[in-house]
Design an enzyme around this catalytic site. Sequence first.
Site, short mmCIF file in Angstrom:
data_model
loop_
_atom_site.label_atom_id
_atom_site.label_comp_id
_atom_site.label_asym_id
_atom_site.label_seq_id
_atom_site.Cartn_x
_atom_site.Cartn_y
_atom_site.Cartn_z
N SER A 9 10.36 8.27 -40.05
CA SER A 9 10.39 9.72 -39.85
C SER A 9 11.76 10.15 -39.36
O SER A 9 12.27 9.62 -38.36
CB SER A 9 9.34 10.12 -38.81
N ASP A 36 8.72 15.55 -40.91
CA ASP A 36 7.82 16.24 -39.98
C ASP A 36 8.20 17.70 -39.86
O ASP A 36 9.22 18.05 -39.26
CB ASP A 36 7.90 15.58 -38.60
N MET A 38 7.45 21.15 -38.26
CA MET A 38 6.75 21.71 -37.09
C MET A 38 7.15 23.17 -36.93
O MET A 38 8.34 23.50 -37.07
CB MET A 38 7.12 20.93 -35.83
N HIS A 67 4.90 16.13 -43.91
CA HIS A 67 3.79 16.24 -42.96
C HIS A 67 3.89 17.61 -42.29
O HIS A 67 4.73 17.83 -41.42
CB HIS A 67 3.92 15.10 -41.93
N MET A 69 2.91 20.16 -39.81
CA MET A 69 2.21 20.43 -38.54
C MET A 69 2.42 21.90 -38.25
O MET A 69 3.22 22.29 -37.38
CB MET A 69 2.78 19.53 -37.43
N PHE A 144 5.71 15.37 -30.86
CA PHE A 144 6.88 14.68 -30.33
C PHE A 144 6.94 13.23 -30.81
O PHE A 144 5.89 12.61 -30.98
CB PHE A 144 6.83 14.65 -28.79
N GLY A 146 8.20 9.25 -29.97
CA GLY A 146 8.35 8.41 -28.78
C GLY A 146 7.16 8.37 -27.84
O GLY A 146 7.30 7.94 -26.69
N ASP A 176 0.40 7.46 -37.97
CA ASP A 176 1.61 8.14 -37.53
C ASP A 176 1.59 8.31 -36.02
O ASP A 176 0.75 9.05 -35.49
CB ASP A 176 1.66 9.51 -38.23
N GLY A 177 2.51 7.62 -35.35
CA GLY A 177 2.68 7.81 -33.91
C GLY A 177 2.54 6.53 -33.11
O GLY A 177 1.53 5.86 -33.17
N GLY A 178 3.61 6.20 -32.40
CA GLY A 178 3.56 5.08 -31.47
C GLY A 178 3.67 3.70 -32.09
O GLY A 178 3.33 2.70 -31.45
N GLY A 198 9.08 6.61 -36.22
CA GLY A 198 10.22 7.49 -35.94
C GLY A 198 11.18 6.88 -34.94
O GLY A 198 12.21 6.31 -35.31
N SER A 199 10.81 6.97 -33.65
CA SER A 199 11.74 6.53 -32.60
C SER A 199 12.06 5.04 -32.70
O SER A 199 13.20 4.63 -32.48
CB SER A 199 11.19 6.87 -31.22
C1 DX5 Z 1 4.71 13.27 -34.35
C2 DX5 Z 1 5.18 13.10 -35.77
C3 DX5 Z 1 5.58 11.71 -36.07
C4 DX5 Z 1 6.72 11.19 -35.24
C5 DX5 Z 1 6.35 9.79 -34.85
O1 DX5 Z 1 4.12 14.50 -34.17
O2 DX5 Z 1 4.17 13.48 -36.70
O3 DX5 Z 1 5.84 11.50 -37.46
O4 DX5 Z 1 7.96 11.17 -35.89
O5 DX5 Z 1 7.24 9.36 -33.91
P1 DX5 Z 1 7.11 7.95 -33.21
O6 DX5 Z 1 7.14 6.89 -34.28
O7 DX5 Z 1 8.32 7.90 -32.32
O8 DX5 Z 1 5.82 7.93 -32.43
ZN ZN Z 2 4.49 12.84 -38.88
#
Ligand code: DX5
Ligand code: ZN
Length: 217
Positions: A9, A36, A38, A67, A69, A144, A146, A176-178, A198-199
Amino acid sequence: MSNLIIAPSVLSADFSALGAAAAEIDASGAEWVHLDVMDGAFVPVITFGPKAVADLRPHSRGVFDVHLMTERPENLVQAFAEAGADYITFHIESCVHAHRIVQSIRSFGKKPGLSIVPSTPLSALEELLPDVDLVLVMTVNPGFGGQAMIPSALEKAKRLVELRDERGFDFLVSIDGGVNAATIGAVREAKVDVIVAGSAFFGAKDKKAFVKELRGE
Ligand code: DX5
Ligand code: ZN
């Protein structure tokens, strides 16, 4: 070789250099670019819109995994389709007429995806499972990068993979996430098809090695 699709991401990239970030994703061996979007309403943060996606398109050969949001995703389908999205995924929590939005995404020749936040049960998706190409299970609360993965959401993704295989549907399951080096073991056990990172991706010094690590190679 693993069939896992890796979707870094750009949320965690330097937004003044998104073209370079997309090229870095290509060079890492990852197949998809996760974008992403947003709106500051469905989630607190504002990221970018269709122009950024259109401008990024020539910088990558990867599949563009948008994606949304956002509230009112129905108003954004055409613009992101024209910007070069391959998959357009929106949140079931953001709309009433999800079936119509799925049809609209298809009418532009794009692949429709549905996403759910950690508190939304799989049952909310049930009627639409035959109609979508992707289900994106959020394993953090969206907004977010991370954040720490929510284990019950990963369990839910695992149940969705089982349900899909039992009933013979053919959508991809994405999480998606963490996702990071500490959680990838549990993620692989869930047998999902697509992993968004992402992070951890943009924090990795050797991105090629990180993509391989995610794939378990
Ligand atoms: C969060 C996003 C993710 C985000 C994941 O709302 O939808 O795609 O980039 O980030 P990490 O991999 O850092 O959790
Ligand atoms: Zn996402």
